[in-house]
Scaffold this active site. Structure first.
Site, PDB file in Angstrom:
ATOM      1  N   GLU A 130      -0.227  -9.409  -0.610  1.00 19.33           N
ATOM      2  CA  GLU A 130      -1.645  -9.716  -0.355  1.00 19.33           C
ATOM      3  C   GLU A 130      -2.449  -9.736  -1.657  1.00 19.33           C
ATOM      4  O   GLU A 130      -3.333 -10.571  -1.837  1.00 19.33           O
ATOM      5  CB  GLU A 130      -2.221  -8.689   0.640  1.00 19.33           C
ATOM      6  CG  GLU A 130      -1.655  -8.908   2.045  1.00 19.33           C
ATOM      7  CD  GLU A 130      -1.902  -7.739   2.987  1.00 19.33           C
ATOM      8  OE1 GLU A 130      -1.586  -6.589   2.593  1.00 19.33           O
ATOM      9  OE2 GLU A 130      -2.394  -7.956   4.104  1.00 19.33           O
ATOM     10  N   ALA A 149       0.865  -1.184   0.000  1.00 17.66           N
ATOM     11  CA  ALA A 149       0.000   0.000   0.000  1.00 17.66           C
ATOM     12  C   ALA A 149       0.901   1.233   0.000  1.00 17.66           C
ATOM     13  O   ALA A 149       2.058   1.175   0.430  1.00 17.66           O
ATOM     14  CB  ALA A 149      -0.886  -0.017   1.233  1.00 17.66           C
ATOM     15  N   GLY A 171       0.800  -5.066   0.847  1.00 13.35           N
ATOM     16  CA  GLY A 171      -0.390  -5.174   0.000  1.00 13.35           C
ATOM     17  C   GLY A 171      -0.088  -5.841  -1.338  1.00 13.35           C
ATOM     18  O   GLY A 171      -0.975  -6.439  -1.947  1.00 13.35           O
ATOM     19  N   GLU A 186       5.000  -4.936   7.000  1.00 14.53           N
ATOM     20  CA  GLU A 186       4.263  -3.886   7.721  1.00 14.53           C
ATOM     21  C   GLU A 186       4.783  -3.684   9.144  1.00 14.53           C
ATOM     22  O   GLU A 186       4.743  -2.578   9.683  1.00 14.53           O
ATOM     23  CB  GLU A 186       2.768  -4.213   7.763  1.00 14.53           C
ATOM     24  CG  GLU A 186       2.056  -4.139   6.421  1.00 14.53           C
ATOM     25  CD  GLU A 186       2.049  -5.453   5.648  1.00 14.53           C
ATOM     26  OE1 GLU A 186       2.885  -6.338   5.974  1.00 14.53           O
ATOM     27  OE2 GLU A 186       1.241  -5.591   4.722  1.00 14.53           O
TER      28      GLU A 186
HETATM   29  N1  CAA Z   1       4.605   3.270  -0.596  1.00 16.55           N
HETATM   30  C1  CAA Z   1       5.008   4.440  -1.125  1.00 16.55           C
HETATM   31  N2  CAA Z   1       6.163   4.574  -1.809  1.00 16.55           N
HETATM   32  C2  CAA Z   1       6.939   3.495  -1.951  1.00 16.55           C
HETATM   33  C3  CAA Z   1       6.595   2.250  -1.417  1.00 16.55           C
HETATM   34  C4  CAA Z   1       5.347   2.148  -0.713  1.00 16.55           C
HETATM   35  N3  CAA Z   1       4.889   0.999  -0.212  1.00 16.55           N
HETATM   36  N4  CAA Z   1       7.573   1.368  -1.706  1.00 16.55           N
HETATM   37  C5  CAA Z   1       8.497   2.028  -2.394  1.00 16.55           C
HETATM   38  N5  CAA Z   1       8.127   3.324  -2.564  1.00 16.55           N
HETATM   39  C6  CAA Z   1       8.851   4.384  -3.260  1.00 16.55           C
HETATM   40  C7  CAA Z   1      10.014   4.917  -2.454  1.00 16.55           C
HETATM   41  O1  CAA Z   1       9.580   5.864  -1.507  1.00 16.55           O
HETATM   42  C8  CAA Z   1      10.883   5.486  -3.548  1.00 16.55           C
HETATM   43  O2  CAA Z   1      10.342   6.734  -3.924  1.00 16.55           O
HETATM   44  P1  CAA Z   1      11.306   8.036  -4.083  1.00 16.55           P
HETATM   45  O3  CAA Z   1      12.164   7.677  -5.267  1.00 16.55           O
HETATM   46  O4  CAA Z   1      10.352   9.152  -4.339  1.00 16.55           O
HETATM   47  O5  CAA Z   1      12.073   8.125  -2.806  1.00 16.55           O
HETATM   48  C9  CAA Z   1      10.666   4.532  -4.704  1.00 16.55           C
HETATM   49  O6  CAA Z   1       9.449   3.842  -4.432  1.00 16.55           O
HETATM   50  C10 CAA Z   1      11.755   3.491  -4.869  1.00 16.55           C
HETATM   51  O7  CAA Z   1      11.897   2.834  -3.606  1.00 16.55           O
HETATM   52  P2  CAA Z   1      13.313   2.654  -2.867  1.00 16.55           P
HETATM   53  O8  CAA Z   1      14.221   3.773  -3.190  1.00 16.55           O
HETATM   54  O9  CAA Z   1      13.005   2.409  -1.427  1.00 16.55           O
HETATM   55  O10 CAA Z   1      13.835   1.330  -3.602  1.00 16.55           O
HETATM   56  P3  CAA Z   1      14.824   0.236  -3.012  1.00 16.55           P
HETATM   57  O11 CAA Z   1      15.117  -0.679  -4.172  1.00 16.55           O
HETATM   58  O12 CAA Z   1      15.950   0.854  -2.286  1.00 16.55           O
HETATM   59  O13 CAA Z   1      13.952  -0.566  -1.920  1.00 16.55           O
HETATM   60  C11 CAA Z   1      12.012  -1.729  -1.103  1.00 16.55           C
HETATM   61  C12 CAA Z   1      12.880  -1.351  -2.326  1.00 16.55           C
HETATM   62  C13 CAA Z   1      12.781  -2.655  -0.173  1.00 16.55           C
HETATM   63  C14 CAA Z   1      10.785  -2.464  -1.655  1.00 16.55           C
HETATM   64  C15 CAA Z   1      11.584  -0.446  -0.323  1.00 16.55           C
HETATM   65  O14 CAA Z   1      11.076   0.497  -1.251  1.00 16.55           O
HETATM   66  C16 CAA Z   1      10.546  -0.680   0.721  1.00 16.55           C
HETATM   67  O15 CAA Z   1      10.854  -1.175   1.793  1.00 16.55           O
HETATM   68  N6  CAA Z   1       9.264  -0.293   0.439  1.00 16.55           N
HETATM   69  C17 CAA Z   1       8.183  -0.382   1.391  1.00 16.55           C
HETATM   70  C18 CAA Z   1       7.681  -1.806   1.554  1.00 16.55           C
HETATM   71  C19 CAA Z   1       6.591  -1.853   2.605  1.00 16.55           C
HETATM   72  O16 CAA Z   1       6.794  -1.551   3.766  1.00 16.55           O
HETATM   73  N7  CAA Z   1       5.364  -2.287   2.181  1.00 16.55           N
HETATM   74  C20 CAA Z   1       4.225  -2.384   3.071  1.00 16.55           C
HETATM   75  C21 CAA Z   1       3.353  -1.169   2.947  1.00 16.55           C
HETATM   76  S1  CAA Z   1       2.009  -1.131   4.111  1.00 16.55           S
HETATM   77  C22 CAA Z   1       0.839  -2.181   3.489  1.00 16.55           C
HETATM   78  O17 CAA Z   1       0.990  -2.735   2.409  1.00 16.55           O
HETATM   79  C23 CAA Z   1      -0.407  -2.362   4.324  1.00 16.55           C
HETATM   80  C24 CAA Z   1      -1.363  -3.391   3.840  1.00 16.55           C
HETATM   81  O18 CAA Z   1      -1.468  -4.484   4.395  1.00 16.55           O
HETATM   82  C25 CAA Z   1      -2.247  -3.130   2.701  1.00 16.55           C
END
Ligand code: CAA
Length: 257
Positions: A111, A65, A108, A131
């Site tokens: 999921e 998400a 998500g 998460e």
């Molecule tokens: N939401 C918003 N933006 C996101 C995102 C997310 N879930 N995942 C990645 N992005 C964005 C980053 O902010 C970044 O944007 P900017 O260039 O503007 O900074 C861009 O995507 C590229 O990401 P990274 O620079 O972080 O890329 P990376 O290769 O270094 O890392 C990653 C990749 C490990 C997937 C890392 O992006 C990450 O940890 N993302 C979040 C994963 C996460 O926590 N997901 C769970 C979300 S909550 C949820 O899903 C609730 C539910 O149950 C529905």
């Protein structure tokens, strides 16, 4: 139909919905989810489409998400947004959905792949429920679908540590159907979609329904449900055609009725 965050294409017998926010690893914001659900419901009604593929790009199926969209929300904001109501609508799609996953399928994203019926992964796919690392927990079915797919022990490990698992682990643990080289994962999903599209649609629909029933009912009620669907198919032209074609030693011609 033109969408902002997804690309929908129709092929012979099946359709592809591609998540298209590559700059943010296909983070699932509310607009994207609204578009995806709208597209899936339209494809579900489209008689030319018999199977749907959801995919992302090589780097990410979806990284979860959209965290930026949720970061400042209050509990009441989240309640009012009711974002997971849309996910319930995906569960109600009657046609088979294949997730073609490469790269990140996190939160998500994981999921969403589990809400699909079959998961084809590239060898670079990484699944996880991270998460916990941002102070929350899975909210779109992760604790339930993951546990049913891989069992309590592995689900606890994934949900409580937030660690990513490789495609190989996901296959071993029973989360996904198949791993293919990254160049072929979408083609593999297309081949599978074509194969499913070649089957009698009513039987496909009732069989999908019956398999999903196994997740929320007792064995007794599930067997009863299966039996009723089996009997119901004897009201279809395709049952008559399928069995007659077998006896006549020819290929059946499905009407979808
Ligand atoms: N939401 C918003 N933006 C996101 C995102 C997310 N879930 N995942 C990645 N992005 C964005 C980053 O902010 C970044 O944007 P900017 O260039 O503007 O900074 C861009 O995507 C590229 O990401 P990274 O620079 O972080 O890329 P990376 O290769 O270094 O890392 C990653 C990749 C490990 C997937 C890392 O992006 C990450 O940890 N993302 C979040 C994963 C996460 O926590 N997901 C769970 C979300 S909550 C949820 O899903 C609730 C539910 O149950 C529905």
């Amino acid at each position: 139909m033109a969408y902002q965050h997804i690309i929908v294409t129709k092929e012979q017998g099946y359709a592809i919905a591609q998540l298209n926010r590559p700059d943010v690893l296909n983070a699932l914001n509310m607009k994207l989810m609204a578009e995806l659900v709208e597209a899936l419901e339209a494809l579900d009604k489209d008689e030319d489409v018999r199977c749907v593929i959801i995919t992302g790009n090589e780097k990410a199926f979806a990284a979860g998400a959209d965290i930026k969209e949720m970061a400042d929300a209050s509990a009441m904001d989240m309640l009012v947004r009711d974002m997971f109501a849309r996910w319930d609508r995906i569960r109600k799609i009657k046609k088979p959905i294949i997730a073609a996953v490469s790269g990140f399928a996190l939160g998500g994203g994981c999921e969403l792949s589990m809400t699909c019926d079959i998961i084809i992964a590239s060898e670079t796919a990484k699944f996880g429920q991270p998460e916990i690392n941002i102070g929350v927990m899975p909210g779109a079915g992760g604790t339930q679908r993951l546990t049913r797919a891989v069992g309590k022990a592995k689900a606890m490990e994934i949900v409580l540590t937030g660690k990513m698992i490789s495609a190989q682990e996901a296959l071993q643990w029973g989360l996904i159907n198949k791993i293919v080289p990254v160049e072929y994962y979408l083609q593999e999903a297309k081949d599978l979609a074509k194969e499913i599209a070649s089957k009698p649609p009513m039987a496909v629909r009732l069989a999908k329904e019956a398999v999903l029933k196994a997740f929320d009912t007792t064995i007794e009620a599930g067997l009863e449900y299966e039996r009723k669907n089996f009997y119901l198919l004897f009201a279809s032209d395709d049952q008559k055609e399928g069995m007659k074609a077998f006896v006549d030693k020819r290929k059946p011609e499905w009407k979808g009725r």
